[in-house]
Write a protein that holds these residues in place. Structure first.
Motif, mmCIF file in Angstrom:
data_model
loop_
_atom_site.group_PDB
_atom_site.id
_atom_site.type_symbol
_atom_site.label_atom_id
_atom_site.label_comp_id
_atom_site.label_asym_id
_atom_site.label_seq_id
_atom_site.Cartn_x
_atom_site.Cartn_y
_atom_site.Cartn_z
ATOM 1 N N TYR A 49 0.836 -1.205 0.000
ATOM 2 C CA TYR A 49 0.000 0.000 0.000
ATOM 3 C C TYR A 49 0.872 1.257 0.000
ATOM 4 C CZ TYR A 49 -3.482 3.445 1.335
ATOM 5 O OH TYR A 49 -4.285 4.551 1.368
ATOM 6 N N ASP A 50 1.839 1.306 0.892
ATOM 7 C CA ASP A 50 2.661 2.508 1.012
ATOM 8 C C ASP A 50 3.455 2.799 -0.262
ATOM 9 O OD1 ASP A 50 1.705 2.899 3.565
ATOM 10 O OD2 ASP A 50 3.461 2.050 4.557
ATOM 11 N N LYS A 51 3.939 1.761 -0.924
ATOM 12 C CA LYS A 51 4.740 1.959 -2.134
ATOM 13 C C LYS A 51 3.898 2.205 -3.383
ATOM 14 C CE LYS A 51 8.850 0.771 -0.348
ATOM 15 N NZ LYS A 51 9.776 1.760 0.024
ATOM 16 N N ASN A 52 2.585 1.910 -3.310
ATOM 17 C CA ASN A 52 1.752 1.989 -4.507
ATOM 18 C C ASN A 52 0.484 2.817 -4.334
ATOM 19 O OD1 ASN A 52 3.101 0.044 -6.478
ATOM 20 N ND2 ASN A 52 3.005 -1.141 -4.582
ATOM 21 N N ALA A 53 0.403 3.586 -3.266
ATOM 22 C CA ALA A 53 -0.803 4.391 -3.039
ATOM 23 C C ALA A 53 -1.064 5.348 -4.202
ATOM 24 C CB ALA A 53 -0.689 5.162 -1.720
#
Length: 168
Positions: free
Chosen positions: A82-86
């Protein structure tokens, strides 16, 4: 240059442009599936870890047994996908984007609750006369509700992601 040559050039440009559009759409569809698969795997594995990790203690609360004063420390960022692809979730439809954001915010809130639980166990307020087990039992009840809420959202999101992963 003859008309025939001009038509051949125009046809070549149209075919090249059409091929580019088709390839771009295919690449975009593949990226969407790959990202959906990554989100599915992250959500599913976290759900299984949390279910396994809290299962014993939560069952004790449900059975009105003494609450164990043990805890699992939250030391890692478990939301790497999630954090890398938000910034890429806009490729999904609006409902899935909304559900993903709510799920991850609630999951992070759940981990904050677990962190507070840890602090209560490690550093009880010695100046106040309170029954630590009652406080921890009540906090466990909050954790149960939060976990159930996260799991309900996780199952909904996983169903939406499956429909993307399974589509052609």
């Amino acid at each position: 240059m003859e008309l025939k040559d001009i038509l051949n050039i125009i046809i070549s440009v149209i075919i090249s442009f059409s091929s580019f559009i088709i390839k771009s759409h295919r690449d975009s569809s593949k990226q969407k599936k790959v990202l959906a698969s990554a989100f599915f795997a992250e959500i599913d594995s976290l759900q299984k870890q949390w279910e396994w990790g809290t299962q014993g203690g939560l069952k004790k609360v449900e059975n009105n047994e003494p609450v164990p004063l043990i805890f699992n420390r939250v030391r890692e960022n478990y939301f790497t996908v999630y954090d890398k692809n938000a910034d890429k979730i806009g490729m999904f439809d609006q409902e899935l984007v909304k559900d993903l954001v709510y799920l991850y915010n609630d999951a992070k809130g759940f981990l904050d609750t677990v962190g507070t639980w840890e602090e209560m166990i490690k550093n009880p307020d010695k100046d106040k006369v309170v029954n630590l087990e009652i406080i921890l039992r009540n906090y466990y009840n909050i954790m149960v509700k939060q976990q159930n809420n996260v799991f309900d959202k996780a199952n909904k999101v996983k169903d939406q992601l499956k429909s993307i992963i399974g589509s052609n």
